[in-house]
Design a protein around this motif. Sequence first.
Motif, PDB file in Angstrom:
ATOM      1  N   ASN A  22       0.826  -1.214   0.000  1.00  0.00           N
ATOM      2  CA  ASN A  22       0.000   0.000   0.000  1.00  0.00           C
ATOM      3  C   ASN A  22       0.855   1.258   0.000  1.00  0.00           C
ATOM      4  O   ASN A  22       0.419   2.317  -0.416  1.00  0.00           O
ATOM      5  CB  ASN A  22      -0.918   0.019   1.220  1.00  0.00           C
ATOM      6  N   GLN A  42      -1.723   2.883  -4.248  1.00  0.00           N
ATOM      7  CA  GLN A  42      -1.183   3.258  -2.938  1.00  0.00           C
ATOM      8  C   GLN A  42      -2.290   3.854  -2.087  1.00  0.00           C
ATOM      9  O   GLN A  42      -3.232   4.424  -2.594  1.00  0.00           O
ATOM     10  CB  GLN A  42      -0.091   4.328  -3.084  1.00  0.00           C
ATOM     11  N   GLN A  43      -2.089   3.755  -0.762  1.00  0.00           N
ATOM     12  CA  GLN A  43      -3.084   4.361   0.119  1.00  0.00           C
ATOM     13  C   GLN A  43      -2.646   5.704   0.672  1.00  0.00           C
ATOM     14  O   GLN A  43      -3.414   6.375   1.356  1.00  0.00           O
ATOM     15  CB  GLN A  43      -3.423   3.417   1.260  1.00  0.00           C
ATOM     16  N   GLY A  44      -1.400   6.078   0.424  1.00  0.00           N
ATOM     17  CA  GLY A  44      -0.972   7.411   0.835  1.00  0.00           C
ATOM     18  C   GLY A  44      -0.602   7.534   2.300  1.00  0.00           C
ATOM     19  O   GLY A  44      -0.438   8.632   2.804  1.00  0.00           O
ATOM     20  N   ILE A  59      -8.210  -0.653  -5.425  1.00  0.00           N
ATOM     21  CA  ILE A  59      -8.098  -1.383  -4.160  1.00  0.00           C
ATOM     22  C   ILE A  59      -9.524  -1.701  -3.715  1.00  0.00           C
ATOM     23  O   ILE A  59     -10.353  -0.801  -3.575  1.00  0.00           O
ATOM     24  CB  ILE A  59      -7.385  -0.548  -3.080  1.00  0.00           C
ATOM     25  N   LYS A  84      -6.537  -4.808  -6.109  1.00  0.00           N
ATOM     26  CA  LYS A  84      -5.777  -5.176  -4.923  1.00  0.00           C
ATOM     27  C   LYS A  84      -6.741  -5.501  -3.797  1.00  0.00           C
ATOM     28  O   LYS A  84      -7.684  -4.766  -3.529  1.00  0.00           O
ATOM     29  CB  LYS A  84      -4.880  -4.011  -4.533  1.00  0.00           C
TER      30      LYS A  84
END
Lengths: 582, 147
Positions: A474, A483-485, B60, B140
């Motif tokens: 992530n 990505q989750q940042g 995601i 994801k």
Amino acid sequence: MSLSRRDFIGVSALGLSALTLAPYAFARKPLSFEKLMEFKPHGNLTLVFTSDIHGHLKPLYFAEPMNLLAPEPLRGTPGYLTGMDFLKYYNIKPGSVEAYTGSCVSFIKLAKLYGKTGGAPQMATIIRAIIEERGKDKCIVLDGGDTWVTSGIAVKTDGMAIVDWLNYVGYEYIVAHWDVTVGKEKFLDIVKNKLKAKFISYNITEEPFGELVFPPYDVIEKNGVKVGIIGSSFPFTPIANPRKFTEGWSFGVRPEELQKYVKELREKHKVDLVILLSHDGLPLDIALMKQVKGIDIVISGHTHDVTPTPVRVGDTLIVSPGSHGKFVGRMDLEVRNGKLQSYRFKLIPVLSEVVPEDKGAKKLVEKWYKPYEKEFNEVIGTTHTLLYKRDTVFSTWDRLIGEALEDYYHGVDAVMSLDVGTSPGFRWGTTLLPGQKIKVEDVYDVLGLTYPEVYIMKRKGKDLLALWEDVADNVFNPNPLYQQGGDMSRIYGVEYELKINAKQGERIRNVRIKGKPLEPEKEYVVAVYGGPPPMGVEPEKKNIREIVVDYIRKKKEIHIDVKKALNVKVLDHPYNIDCYWR
Amino acid sequence: MDRRRFLTLSAVAMVGLTALPALKPAFGASKLEEEVQKRLGVALSQVKESPEVKLTAPTIAESGANVPITVESDIPIDKVEQLWIFVDKNPSPWITDVKLTPMNGRVFFSTRIKMGETSNVRAILKLKDGSFVMATKEVKVTAGGCG
């Protein structure tokens, strides 16, 4: 044609700010408010904006990270620039206000020179001064979310102290991330009944049929310019925070839908300008603007990046105004013939000791603080180390939290004790200078969760590793859309090597737990907080704030040697540990 | 004992040796490739990715148990025969297939699928001329979150 003109003015604005920088580079204080505010007005519209205030109504220190580890394709790009690289990229002099507020370089020295940053009365002064100079009909005031949460005063007042301030200043548009963690009902009450600003989000829909929960955009006419503003709340809120806060809602990155709304604004509403007010994070917004066309300006929150000049993707300008109230962004625009012709931009540094306080805002802050002053101001210890939170893999605050968890769980018998303590890689939290007293409020400001419960449980080595790999992906996925940042979980009691460019599942290597190699089948005792609550585990009697406050009280003097405490060896990226002390 | 053990071992080795060349393609094929071959009648390698097929799915997933996906295409409906959806890494990669007729109006199919782990999702269209076109998107599935 219009492009090159826009280029020219953009560049000349940069030149200007570079020039004004020089006189007070390395200068000692007397910096005037006028100097900080210096801005040659331009065009027919002004955007005034903040983001990621994180509930800070009072001035604080906030250190930018020493490291923002980037996967190879993103290295050296905005969102991953730190230290001297940041200064060089933006042509900023070391020692200047811009260097102090935008980078880690010599942070400790410069913090003593320039003082704290942020503060609601100071931000109010700046915003109101701009509105007064330009006229209300020319200004739009916006905030990028993470606003009424994650600080002591936010936790105590369910965000209302900050909401009150937003209304006082006259904010017009806002989006969300952590803001939902006041609880879904309270959140809806705030945005529908309490907050004067319009809450807009194109990417929050009802499950399962996809009706919009909030208006996706708004159209407003200012000074004869028709502006369309689309809101984007943090796309991964349901995964990053406990699901109960967003039960029944779906978020996500939705390029096709975003493109549809841009088209709708341009064709149906005939707007002259399209703005995206986003809590996506800078790397994600840069990637997204390569797919979505027709947005003029993105105000990008979430990753707390500081962009002294806009990032350009095609015809889109992306700006990120830092966090914790450190900056107020001002962007003057010339919009003519249905087009953005040129702009001038500046992040105004909110130096708390230089910017005069707005009296009304100060009164408001005092009113909200009054019931909690006694609890907040209690001194519980002294730090002899810079206590900071931001970094991709390690921080002194998280180290201290890990120590506190270990101390709290001293073991029920001689055989068992805590093996691992994990602390989430949030990007928010106050900074304390060496020698500074630690107050109860500081612990709130670093652990200002509405779900501070601690869980202690047993987990197999292989399951822990799989979880950490998951978090690593992530953070280090080469495609920002995946990505989750956030930053990497801080894993206390564990040493490991990190190869950020390896494939998912292969980044974390040579894991040692309490000095011994990780055994896949062995069960380890793990303490966690700040994530989705594990199923079937009762929370501990004390929450994470109480555990940390008690530990500091007991220890009194806090010493952490970064060199010794650092538990991650990064294999394929430089890792800095002296930027603050230079 | 030893002798018996030796014999079984060598027997295994024998089988291994003789069987290997003949079975190699089957061993080499992934479960996905097997499924595609079985259901489409062509090898996955012959199915080309095409911008004509649009697959919308989250980058995601908010929950692996419930991933919303949408397949659309502007290819005229009377030229399209069938749609398949696969998830590469699911224990059973085949999700569904849908026969399309002109009554459908246009190619549009929206559903929710289960995903065990991070994987590619594939939407494959068979056209009336016998050719195949495909869209792929990685979704994801994650447990770890940090703000």
